[in-house]
Design a protein around this motif. Structure first.
Motif, PDB file in Angstrom:
ATOM      1  N   ALA A 193       0.830  -1.208   0.000  1.00 35.41           N
ATOM      2  CA  ALA A 193       0.000   0.000   0.000  1.00 35.41           C
ATOM      3  C   ALA A 193       0.865   1.259   0.000  1.00 35.41           C
ATOM      4  O   ALA A 193       0.440   2.305  -0.478  1.00 35.41           O
ATOM      5  N   SER A 194       2.097   1.147   0.499  1.00 35.74           N
ATOM      6  CA  SER A 194       2.948   2.340   0.592  1.00 35.74           C
ATOM      7  C   SER A 194       3.277   2.913  -0.790  1.00 35.74           C
ATOM      8  O   SER A 194       3.490   4.111  -0.929  1.00 35.74           O
ATOM      9  N   PHE A 195       3.312   2.048  -1.822  1.00 39.13           N
ATOM     10  CA  PHE A 195       3.556   2.564  -3.179  1.00 39.13           C
ATOM     11  C   PHE A 195       2.384   3.422  -3.635  1.00 39.13           C
ATOM     12  O   PHE A 195       2.557   4.462  -4.258  1.00 39.13           O
ATOM     13  N   ARG A 196       1.188   2.924  -3.342  1.00 38.59           N
ATOM     14  CA  ARG A 196      -0.001   3.681  -3.743  1.00 38.59           C
ATOM     15  C   ARG A 196      -0.019   5.019  -3.018  1.00 38.59           C
ATOM     16  O   ARG A 196      -0.265   6.062  -3.616  1.00 38.59           O
ATOM     17  N   ARG A 206      -6.259   7.739  -9.172  1.00 39.68           N
ATOM     18  CA  ARG A 206      -6.320   6.318  -8.924  1.00 39.68           C
ATOM     19  C   ARG A 206      -5.872   5.535 -10.166  1.00 39.68           C
ATOM     20  O   ARG A 206      -5.169   4.539 -10.079  1.00 39.68           O
ATOM     21  N   PHE A 207      -6.313   6.012 -11.336  1.00 40.40           N
ATOM     22  CA  PHE A 207      -6.007   5.306 -12.581  1.00 40.40           C
ATOM     23  C   PHE A 207      -4.509   5.379 -12.889  1.00 40.40           C
ATOM     24  O   PHE A 207      -3.884   4.378 -13.215  1.00 40.40           O
ATOM     25  N   GLU A 208      -3.933   6.591 -12.751  1.00 43.87           N
ATOM     26  CA  GLU A 208      -2.487   6.734 -12.989  1.00 43.87           C
ATOM     27  C   GLU A 208      -1.704   5.842 -12.048  1.00 43.87           C
ATOM     28  O   GLU A 208      -0.733   5.192 -12.437  1.00 43.87           O
ATOM     29  N   VAL A 213       2.115   2.632 -11.400  1.00 38.37           N
ATOM     30  CA  VAL A 213       2.866   2.164 -10.230  1.00 38.37           C
ATOM     31  C   VAL A 213       2.506   0.714  -9.888  1.00 38.37           C
ATOM     32  O   VAL A 213       3.370  -0.154  -9.848  1.00 38.37           O
ATOM     33  N   VAL A 214       1.228   0.460  -9.668  1.00 37.81           N
ATOM     34  CA  VAL A 214       0.826  -0.856  -9.170  1.00 37.81           C
ATOM     35  C   VAL A 214       1.018  -1.944 -10.243  1.00 37.81           C
ATOM     36  O   VAL A 214       1.605  -2.986  -9.978  1.00 37.81           O
ATOM     37  N   PHE A 215       0.536  -1.665 -11.450  1.00 39.08           N
ATOM     38  CA  PHE A 215       0.629  -2.658 -12.526  1.00 39.08           C
ATOM     39  C   PHE A 215       2.076  -3.060 -12.826  1.00 39.08           C
ATOM     40  O   PHE A 215       2.390  -4.253 -12.827  1.00 39.08           O
ATOM     41  N   PRO A 216       2.988  -2.079 -13.034  1.00 39.34           N
ATOM     42  CA  PRO A 216       4.377  -2.483 -13.288  1.00 39.34           C
ATOM     43  C   PRO A 216       4.980  -3.261 -12.115  1.00 39.34           C
ATOM     44  O   PRO A 216       5.779  -4.164 -12.320  1.00 39.34           O
ATOM     45  N   ALA A 217       4.587  -2.910 -10.894  1.00 42.61           N
ATOM     46  CA  ALA A 217       5.154  -3.609  -9.742  1.00 42.61           C
ATOM     47  C   ALA A 217       4.668  -5.053  -9.688  1.00 42.61           C
ATOM     48  O   ALA A 217       5.315  -5.909  -9.093  1.00 42.61           O
ATOM     49  N   ALA A 218       3.531  -5.324 -10.320  1.00 44.62           N
ATOM     50  CA  ALA A 218       2.957  -6.665 -10.256  1.00 44.62           C
ATOM     51  C   ALA A 218       3.163  -7.430 -11.563  1.00 44.62           C
ATOM     52  O   ALA A 218       2.619  -8.518 -11.737  1.00 44.62           O
TER      53      ALA A 218
END
Lengths: 312, 273
Positions: A193-196, A206-208, A213-218
């Motif tokens: 959650a800290s990345f978000r 939220r979309f950006e 951030v979230v998609f590349p990390a996963a």
């Protein structure tokens, strides 16, 4: 068990020590578990051995190069029997291709919605429905393809045959959705959650945040989920047997009847090919080919998942 | 062909945000109350945060200091069931109103967290992230912003040869300075710091404090800290929170030498908390 009880003279540590000495059962457990595990390992080797043995016999009758590079698959022809596997591979790839075209965009959109947007309440409502999708027997999917999707597609693609790669592929795509959704959502939710927070605090929407951030990390987990789903589509049998037909063709036409590796095996196994005939052995060769496909894909998924995992 | 790039010091957005009623205080808080569900976390907070000063917020755990900080960039709403009443203005604009865009607010108000949280991207991409999402695409411009921000965060010399390495190849202290650089890259008016050194060793802590001292000429800072020596060392003004209320707020030198409230005196002398 022991009947010694702590008294004034005997301390708890002595009772425990005495009890430990009597623990014989605990020593057998690892051996029991090992025995059970060996059964699994033996079964795996047994299956691979059978597959290899029969495949080997097949290749004594058909040249391996004719099999791998042959563009004609005509096992039932008396005049010019041919065992070129490429039409079956083409058929399989058509199904998997259409399935991924449907499954990946829809699956990832669902996964992002569930992990980044949905409130716990909405999640609680949607997740069981997706699990329901995963629980539908493939025979039902096959029937759905044949009796619902094909007629519907025919209403705007008139040249679409009754048995065709397109509607089977679409329905296989729906079938692999739950797999892509749940594995990708796990990967997205595992992003700290800290990345978000870091991203929101910089003024991202939220979309950006989800996309950059979230998609590349996963991404490693997501890529693995797609490969596993592709492997599932390649191995899918019932839907293609019911809705895609049984015509091994080597072309790029999605509107006509095709045959996949799996549906060929079904055709022979449920037909009356005699034991010991070339046709009989051919299903092992095709089965081995299929096994190679899915095995390599599963290994690739595992490799990507561990190798490209973001370090954080 | 050479192009001279001038970094905008005051962009259009900022001019929009500068309201006529704006005074020296960047933030004005009046009668702020906040509830988590039914728990009353902030009670009647009145506080101003002055331009180009370091305002320290101290107090024992659970006193509401982090909650207050997160109200200033409205990150507090991400927690869930939150009710807010009262008035908080940023440069004369009510930030609690519906009309306020949180994205615009947060582009003006950076935040540094307790645990360094760089993105799992390269050092360069971490710093360039903010400017990029706010529409800066020009590579030369981005390069300049990245270098400038890393220099301000006193990290440039340590990382200039490995800008494309993962941010997670840095030490904890470097990561935290990278997070500060990431904030500085969008040229904010204010940086909110939520116990930024509590996860760092003393040497890294010292570096971050040095950094705060240099950047405060440029940017307003509000810092929540458990460390009273830190508050005394780096802040101009200090607010003491207790059980969701402000007990006392004064010039740091005054508050630490001659506190007016007995509870403040007890706290800064380590008698509780």
């Amino acid at each position: 068990m022991t009947s010694i009880k702590p008294t004034e003279k005997l301390r708890t540590r002595d009772v425990i020590a005495a009890a430990k000495k009597n623990e014989k059962f605990g020593k057998i457990i690892p051996h029991l578990l090992l025995a059970v595990t060996s059964v699994t390992v033996l079964a795996t080797f047994g299956i691979i051995y059978t597959l290899l043995k029969e495949t080997f016999i097949f290749f004594q009758e058909v040249k391996i190069t004719d099999f791998i590079f042959g563009t004609e698959w005509a096992p039932f022809s008396n005049a010019d029997q041919a065992f070129g596997v490429l039409p079956l591979i083409t058929g399989t790839l058509k199904i998997a291709g259409v399935a991924l075209l449907i499954g990946v965009p829809f699956g990832l959109a669902c996964a992002i919605f569930l992990s980044e947007y949905a409130t716990p309440k909405i999640k609680k409502f949607i997740k069981p429905i997706i699990e329901l999708l995963a629980g539908i027997p493939t025979i039902v999917y096959g029937f759905f393809a044949l009796t619902v999707v094909t007629p519907w597609l025919q209403s705007f693609i008139p040249q679409l045959k009754l048995f065709n790669a397109l509607s089977a592929g679409i329905v296989v795509g729906i079938m692999i959705l739950p797999m892509i959704i749940s594995l990708s959502e796990d990967a997205l939710s595992a992003v700290p959650a800290s990345f978000r927070e870091g991203s929101y605090a910089l003024g991202s929407t939220r979309f950006e945040t989800a996309i950059k951030v979230v998609f590349p990390a996963a991404i490693s987990g997501i890529a693995a989920s797609i490969i596993l789903a592709a492997s599932r589509a390649v191995g899918e049998t019932m839907i293609v047997s019911l809705a895609a037909g049984s015509t091994p063709v080597f072309n790029m036409d999605f509107t006509g009847s095709i045959q996949t590796m799996t549906s060929y095996i079904v055709q022979v196994a449920t037909g009356d090919a005699g034991y010991g005939t070339t046709i009989y052995y051919s299903i092992y060769a095709v089965g081995f080919m299929l096994f190679l496909f899915t095995f390599l894909m599963n290994r690739a998924a595992l490799y990507i998942k561990t190798k490209f995992r973001e370090e954080y | 062909m050479t192009t001279t790039l001038v970094r905008p010091t005051e962009d259009a957005k900022l001019r929009v945000m500068k309201n006529e009623n704006w005074t020296k205080a960047v933030y004005e808080t009046n009668g702020l109350n906040l509830w988590y569900g039914t728990a009353h976390a902030l009670k009647n907070i009145d506080l101003s945060i002055n331009e180009k000063e370091v305002t320290a917020i101290i107090g024992p755990s659970g006193c509401g200091k982090s909650t207050y900080l997160k109200t200033l960039n409205r990150m507090v709403e991400n927690v869930g069931d939150v009710t807010i009443s009262g008035n908080v203005t940023f440069m004369g604009n009510n930030i609690l109103g519906k009309a306020m865009s949180v994205e615009l607010l947060r582009s003006k108000v950076g935040m540094v967290f307790q645990k360094p949280n760089p993105f799992p991207k390269s050092i360069y991409e971490n710093v360039a992230y903010g400017p990029k999402i706010h529409g800066i695409r020009n590579k030369a411009m981005l390069d300049m912003i990245v270098e400038d921000s890393l220099r301000k965060a006193a990290l440039w010399d340590e990382v200039k040869d490995r800008l494309n390495k993962s941010a997670y190849s840095l030490s904890g202290g470097q990561q935290q300075r990278l997070c500060i650089a990431r904030c500085l890259a969008v040229d904010p008016e204010v940086i909110l710091m939520d116990e930024p050194t509590s996860a760092l060793d003393p040497v890294s802590t010292h570096k971050v404090e040095e950094l705060i001292r240099t950047i405060k000429n440029d940017v307003t800072i509000a810092i929540v800290t458990h460390n009273m020596q830190q508050a005394a060392r780096i802040s101009d003004r200090t607010a003491f929170f207790l059980n969701g209320e402000i007990v006392e707020c004064d010039r740091t030198s005054t508050l630490f030498s001659t506190p007016t409230d007995e509870r403040t005196e007890d706290y800064i002398n380590g008698r509780f908390g």
